[in-house]
Design a protein around this motif. Structure first.
Motif: not given
Ligand code: URA
Length: 237
Positions: A165-170
């Protein structure tokens, strides 16, 4: 200061950190890879990456020789975590620790990432973590465009199977590659990007390795994490 905020700041070293000792839920831990005949045939076959299930995809990645990085890797680093998670965390590429252990974000940066996630109520085991590259670039150099091009279909298949539902890109490198932009990280933070055919909400934050070098930026990462949580909860998208 709210408990969660204090926990985050303590966890990332702004104050003393006392681990919360959250028990690991075996129900969400990824099972060990099974070697089945269907997996073996998927590796041997030329079935498109987009048709592979988790086990077959993992096996295809483990056998990949599409770019030069297979010559210097110890092993591939496929990804780890809860395959039913709402959250996908994407980094750049394995480092030396990850190459040795076969799991993303297990070094010092990984410890910080774990603390950051835990502070917003996400034990490491509850999210899925992957990198753009599945093999370590020698000397931790930046990925070459041809390496990213070879590896990105694997990430796309992981996203299609996971449906986060959400992508966190670091990190800047991963963010710029996924969003196909040269914009600085400061401009990519604080907004909801959309990624892939499902237009999955994507939020960008600092790489934990950068935060280890620049602890003054940790508070901004906290803002980003709360922002991503808000996106997931429907408040910021
Ligand atoms: N940095 C990344 O981007 N990924 C890892 O797995 C480890 C360090």
């Amino acid at each position: 200061m709210k408990t969660r905020q204090r926990a985050y700041l303590e966890a990332i070293g702004i104050e003393t950190f006392a681990p919360r000792g959250r028990p690991q839920d075996p129900a969400v831990a990824e099972p060990p890879p099974a070697v089945t005949s269907s997996v073996q045939s998927a590796v041997a076959s030329d079935a498109p990456v987009g048709s592979l299930d988790w086990d077959a995809l993992r096996a295809r990645v483990a056998a990949c020789t599409l770019c030069e990085l297979h010559k210097t890797r110890t092993q591939t680093v496929f990804g780890v975590g809860n395959q039913n998670s709402d959250w996908l965390v994407i980094g750049e590429a394995p480092g030396a620790d990850e190459d040795r252990q076969g799991e993303p974000f297990v070094g010092r940066a990984g410890q910080l990432l774990n603390s950051m996630l835990r502070a917003i109520g996400l034990p490491r085991e509850s999210v899925y973590i992957a990198n753009i590259l599945k093999c370590r670039p020698p000397g931790n150099r930046d990925p070459k465009p041809e390496e990213s091009a070879c590896c990105t279909p694997y990430l796309h298949r992981q996203i299609a199977l996971l449906k986060p539902k959400v992508i966190l890109v670091v990190g800047r490198i991963a963010a710029q590659k996924l969003l196909d932009t040269d914009a600085p990280l400061a401009r990519l933070r604080g907004q909801v990007h959309r990624y892939g055919p499902l237009a999955t909400p994507l939020v960008v934050t600092y790489h934990p390795a950068y935060l280890l070098r620049s602890p003054g930026e940790k508070r901004k990462a906290w803002v980003d994490l709360k922002f991503a949580l808000g996106v997931l909860q429907g408040g910021a998208a």
